[in-house]
Design an enzyme around this catalytic site. Structure first.
Site, mmCIF file in Angstrom:
data_model
loop_
_atom_site.group_PDB
_atom_site.id
_atom_site.type_symbol
_atom_site.label_atom_id
_atom_site.label_comp_id
_atom_site.label_asym_id
_atom_site.label_seq_id
_atom_site.Cartn_x
_atom_site.Cartn_y
_atom_site.Cartn_z
ATOM 1 N N HIS A 18 -0.527 5.598 7.445
ATOM 2 C CA HIS A 18 -1.692 4.789 7.063
ATOM 3 C C HIS A 18 -1.845 3.687 8.102
ATOM 4 C CE1 HIS A 18 -4.588 2.344 5.090
ATOM 5 N NE2 HIS A 18 -3.746 1.329 5.022
ATOM 6 N N GLU B 240 0.806 -1.227 0.000
ATOM 7 C CA GLU B 240 0.000 0.000 0.000
ATOM 8 C C GLU B 240 0.843 1.284 0.000
ATOM 9 O OE1 GLU B 240 -4.178 -0.197 1.624
ATOM 10 O OE2 GLU B 240 -3.006 -0.979 3.298
ATOM 11 N N HIS C 253 -4.864 0.964 10.499
ATOM 12 C CA HIS C 253 -6.175 0.298 10.599
ATOM 13 C C HIS C 253 -6.611 0.307 12.062
ATOM 14 C CE1 HIS C 253 -3.962 -2.248 7.334
ATOM 15 N NE2 HIS C 253 -4.474 -1.163 6.768
ATOM 16 N N HIS D 299 -11.672 -0.579 5.977
ATOM 17 C CA HIS D 299 -10.217 -0.756 5.845
ATOM 18 C C HIS D 299 -9.438 -0.042 6.955
ATOM 19 C CE1 HIS D 299 -6.522 -0.013 2.993
ATOM 20 N NE2 HIS D 299 -6.171 -0.506 4.158
HETATM 21 ZN ZN LIG Z 1 -4.245 -0.585 4.813
#
Ligand SMILES: [Zn+2]
Length: 242
Positions: A96, A77, A98, A167
């Site tokens: 980034h 990603e 989760h 996500h």
């Molecule tokens: Zn991710």
């Protein structure tokens, strides 16, 4: 210390702090724009944030191409990072993740994360939700190419935060400490907001209050948090370099 060495140290520390503070687990990542070439960024090889060492930090072009991989596998990603650096020249660091408390707000209609307390003001007035299904249909939900990254970056605009439906979330900052600070308080705000909503009708910070708090959130307060988080993560605290 040369700026590049300083940023690699900061990046390792940022990874460890995000892990220690419960923002990332085995997944999630943080990058920084390259200090000498704005068309490149630094990001670890594919590894759990709490395990990351200096030698794991790789250099990438904005399109996600590794500059000198030396056999190290990159994160799938990584395109999130390059797309945001490409779209927003002012952005210097991207996280980034989760984190658990934010996920429900990405899947329930009309339930947006909004600042509920003053430490939450840095997340922005309201956290928008990017839904990969809108433009890309059924996917594995991961941002695995520049087209998806750019679509996310377009939704974020100059904002600091966005959720990604089903996500996680993405956060930008003017440096590593700022991006980590917002990421930590995005998670805390989501947790407290959920608790308050369970109790009754919530009075959020007003837009004016959010602006006032955000305008006062500078390196003074962020450094105080950073020093504490360094200690908790077992990392040395280094003086901030401009
Ligand atoms: Zn991710």
């Amino acid at each position: 210390m040369p700026k590049l060495d300083y940023l690699v140290e900061e990046l390792v520390t940022g990874n460890r702090i995000l892990a220690r503070e419960g923002v990332v687990d085995s997944f999630g990542h943080i990058s920084v724009r390259h200090p000498d070439n704005p068309q490149r960024y630094l990001l670890s090889r594919s590894r759990a944030p709490d395990c990351i060492e200096k030698d794991d930090i790789m250099e990438f072009m904005l399109d996600g191409t590794p500059v000198d991989p030396r056999g190290r596998a990159p994160y799938l990603e990584r395109f999130i990072h390059g797309a945001l650096y490409e779209a927003q020249p002012e952005v210097m660091s991207v996280v980034h993740h989760h984190s658990e408390s934010v996920i429900p707000f990405g899947v329930v209609a009309n339930q947006r994360i909004k600042p509920i307390f003053h430490m939450g003001a840095s997340i922005g007035h309201e956290v928008p939700v990017w839904d990969s299904h809108d433009h890309f249909g059924d996917t594995a939900l991961l941002v695995e190419n520049m087209e998806m990254g750019r679509d996310l970056a377009k939704l974020m605009g100059a904002g600091r935060t966005a959720l990604m439906r089903g996500h996680g979330a993405t956060v930008t900052g003017r440096n590593i400490r700022h991006a980590v600070y917002i990421s930590v308080y995005l998670e805390v705000n989501a947790r407290l907001q959920q608790r308050a909503m369970d109790m009754g009708e919530v009075k959020f910070l007003t837009p004016g209050e959010v602006d006032k708090v955000a305008s006062r959130t500078g390196s003074y307060g962020i450094t105080r948090a950073w020093e504490n988080w360094c200690r908790r993560a077992g990392r040395p605290f280094q003086p901030e370099q401009a």
